[in-house]
Design a protein around this motif. Sequence first.
Motif, PDB file in Angstrom:
ATOM      1  N   LEU A   1      64.378  -3.169  11.233  1.00 34.98           N
ATOM      2  CA  LEU A   1      64.216  -3.039  12.683  1.00 34.98           C
ATOM      3  C   LEU A   1      63.647  -4.297  13.321  1.00 34.98           C
ATOM      4  O   LEU A   1      63.795  -4.509  14.526  1.00 34.98           O
ATOM      5  CB  LEU A   1      63.318  -1.847  13.006  1.00 34.98           C
ATOM      6  CG  LEU A   1      64.005  -0.478  13.067  1.00 34.98           C
ATOM      7  CD1 LEU A   1      62.990   0.613  13.292  1.00 34.98           C
ATOM      8  CD2 LEU A   1      65.050  -0.455  14.174  1.00 34.98           C
TER       9      LEU A   1
ATOM     10  N   LYS B   1      64.784  -7.066  13.167  1.00 32.63           N
ATOM     11  CA  LYS B   1      65.894  -7.913  13.594  1.00 32.63           C
ATOM     12  C   LYS B   1      66.442  -7.492  14.958  1.00 32.63           C
ATOM     13  O   LYS B   1      67.310  -8.162  15.510  1.00 32.63           O
ATOM     14  CB  LYS B   1      67.001  -7.873  12.538  1.00 32.63           C
ATOM     15  CG  LYS B   1      66.538  -8.453  11.197  1.00 32.63           C
ATOM     16  CD  LYS B   1      67.573  -8.265  10.100  1.00 32.63           C
ATOM     17  CE  LYS B   1      67.026  -8.775   8.758  1.00 32.63           C
ATOM     18  NZ  LYS B   1      67.953  -8.527   7.640  1.00 32.63           N
ATOM     19  N   GLU B   2      65.911  -6.379  15.482  1.00 36.38           N
ATOM     20  CA  GLU B   2      66.308  -5.921  16.818  1.00 36.38           C
ATOM     21  C   GLU B   2      65.534  -6.713  17.881  1.00 36.38           C
ATOM     22  O   GLU B   2      64.514  -7.334  17.589  1.00 36.38           O
ATOM     23  CB  GLU B   2      66.005  -4.434  16.959  1.00 36.38           C
ATOM     24  CG  GLU B   2      66.745  -3.543  15.976  1.00 36.38           C
ATOM     25  CD  GLU B   2      68.233  -3.514  16.237  1.00 36.38           C
ATOM     26  OE1 GLU B   2      68.634  -3.511  17.422  1.00 36.38           O
ATOM     27  OE2 GLU B   2      69.006  -3.533  15.254  1.00 36.38           O
ATOM     28  N   PRO B   3      66.010  -6.701  19.148  1.00 35.29           N
ATOM     29  CA  PRO B   3      65.251  -7.373  20.213  1.00 35.29           C
ATOM     30  C   PRO B   3      63.841  -6.807  20.347  1.00 35.29           C
ATOM     31  O   PRO B   3      63.621  -5.596  20.221  1.00 35.29           O
ATOM     32  CB  PRO B   3      66.088  -7.084  21.475  1.00 35.29           C
ATOM     33  CG  PRO B   3      67.464  -6.818  20.960  1.00 35.29           C
ATOM     34  CD  PRO B   3      67.288  -6.153  19.629  1.00 35.29           C
ATOM     35  N   VAL B   4      62.880  -7.690  20.596  1.00 35.24           N
ATOM     36  CA  VAL B   4      61.465  -7.306  20.657  1.00 35.24           C
ATOM     37  C   VAL B   4      60.931  -7.585  22.056  1.00 35.24           C
ATOM     38  O   VAL B   4      61.041  -8.698  22.558  1.00 35.24           O
ATOM     39  CB  VAL B   4      60.652  -8.089  19.602  1.00 35.24           C
ATOM     40  CG1 VAL B   4      59.165  -7.782  19.742  1.00 35.24           C
ATOM     41  CG2 VAL B   4      61.141  -7.760  18.194  1.00 35.24           C
TER      42      VAL B   4
ATOM     43  N   THR C   1      62.700 -10.870  23.656  1.00 33.82           N
ATOM     44  CA  THR C   1      63.416 -10.837  24.928  1.00 33.82           C
ATOM     45  C   THR C   1      62.759 -11.815  25.894  1.00 33.82           C
ATOM     46  O   THR C   1      61.636 -12.271  25.680  1.00 33.82           O
ATOM     47  CB  THR C   1      63.393  -9.414  25.518  1.00 33.82           C
ATOM     48  OG1 THR C   1      62.032  -9.008  25.684  1.00 33.82           O
ATOM     49  CG2 THR C   1      64.107  -8.431  24.594  1.00 33.82           C
TER      50      THR C   1
END
Length: 536
Positions: free
Chosen positions: A32, A34-37, A67
Amino acid sequence: MYSLQKERVSRRKHHWGRLGDLPDRYLPAMPLLKEPVDLVVEGYSSDTEIEHAPAYQEEVRETLGLTDGAPIVLVSHHLSHLYSAFYPSPFEEAAGLVIDAQGSRVRDFTEEVPLPPGTDGDLLEVASFYRCGRGRLECLAKQLWDGDWARPAGLGCFYALLTKTMWPEGEGNEGKVMGLAPFGDPDALGLPDLDVRGHEVHIPPAWLETFGRGEAFCYEPGGEEFRRAANLAAAGQRAFERALAGVTAWLHARTGLDALAFAGGTALNCSANGRLIRESPFREVFIPPSPHDGGTAVGCALYGLIACLGVDSRFRWTDDFLGPEPDESEIEAAVRALPAGLYAEQPADLPGTLVTLLESGRVIGLHQGRSESGPRALGNRSILGDPRNPDMQDYINFQVKGREWFRPLAPLVLAEHAERLFEVDRPAPFMQYAAAVRAEHRDRLPGITHVDGTARLQTVTRESTPFLHALLDRWHERTGTPVLINTSLNGPGEPLTETPEHSIGTLLDTGMHALAMPPYLIRKQEEPPLPRPPPE
């Protein structure tokens, strides 16, 4: 919510965080990330790492996909503990208590604290006291310390020094002191209670002189050396419990509230917690499953949601299974690549097969689902055994865990039977307090009954751990005993296992007989000798 301690990846117990951990250890283990933060919250204690905060923040920017405008926020140490305890608790309002050896320096506080003008910014928080409500936290007081170990202060410092006196090497030996204490006489050394002044705890000179004679109290497994260490542990544990009772009474008087949320490293002291629950003026006490520094990551996340983003978090500590989601393909790959000496089966009735193996005296590991975030195995990374067998404690301590003979083993108990077997009046889902085994059951449960007649129980429900509940239910049907031994799935000196390979390695390298990794059962082609069976 996800939480993963560095030690689970590095395989080095109590492994402190350093630069490079985020890209090298956490990113591969937590997909997770690797998802936008949208927000990063960092917490530091009083070690020198906070001096490298700019480098950590640069590492965050280089590693994560932030982000546009995503802030990186710092939160001070005790505040992160508090967020990990109160907001995920069942309480709408509560007193808050955080006690550890040392937290943030005054200059790094990120909360309003009632301190006199001119307070030295280098002082460290060692205890913090709060009035908590959803939407408002009020710090009532803190005990501060100058960081000079020649004049230590506070309960956390006291127990750290007590532990180092008996076990000078290594970290995280406080649980050994707690387990050793019932073997000693708390009056033998003539040591006084700690000096409790309102919310502050001070250490009398007699204790400091004793700590200065460390060689006289180093633990040895027998003889006069054992007796001296046990007497010191008993005196220290009693002094700790009495001082904790003093500061909690002060906090109750200040708040007038019925509920307490308690965190910090000292909240891992199950014997003291049991006494707190039984004797303190608070009617309800909540201690999270990760009250130590490993739980501050959860506190940082909740601080970010609640204090920074204004989100009303619905996360509650209903279980402690916060590790990465299990990958079935990893389990399949690990089973296909079993090392020589092991083989896998896929029983049609895995709980029934495990009951048969346990009844025969075998010691079995259980690896399932997401790992526990805290230091206590709660059924997803556990070692199980028959509590009726008087030889089981020695077998697990020596042949599996490779540790001291006196270390107690904990019971799993079906929640609906807990009050019949133990002197409890509330659930114990996180193994956070010790309670007396009822006298009429002690002889039948020697594997989990400590020398003082207590046990650090975990109550098991179908909702939180369905496979474990089914196993205990079948065990109860077969044996008439709704209790199993439970200890953490790891080898000597290791942290809790995280991956299938870790658990398989523990099976291979220790005296465990089998490993359940649903739907698989992994066994040894040549089994270790069995502990002697329990008497009929």
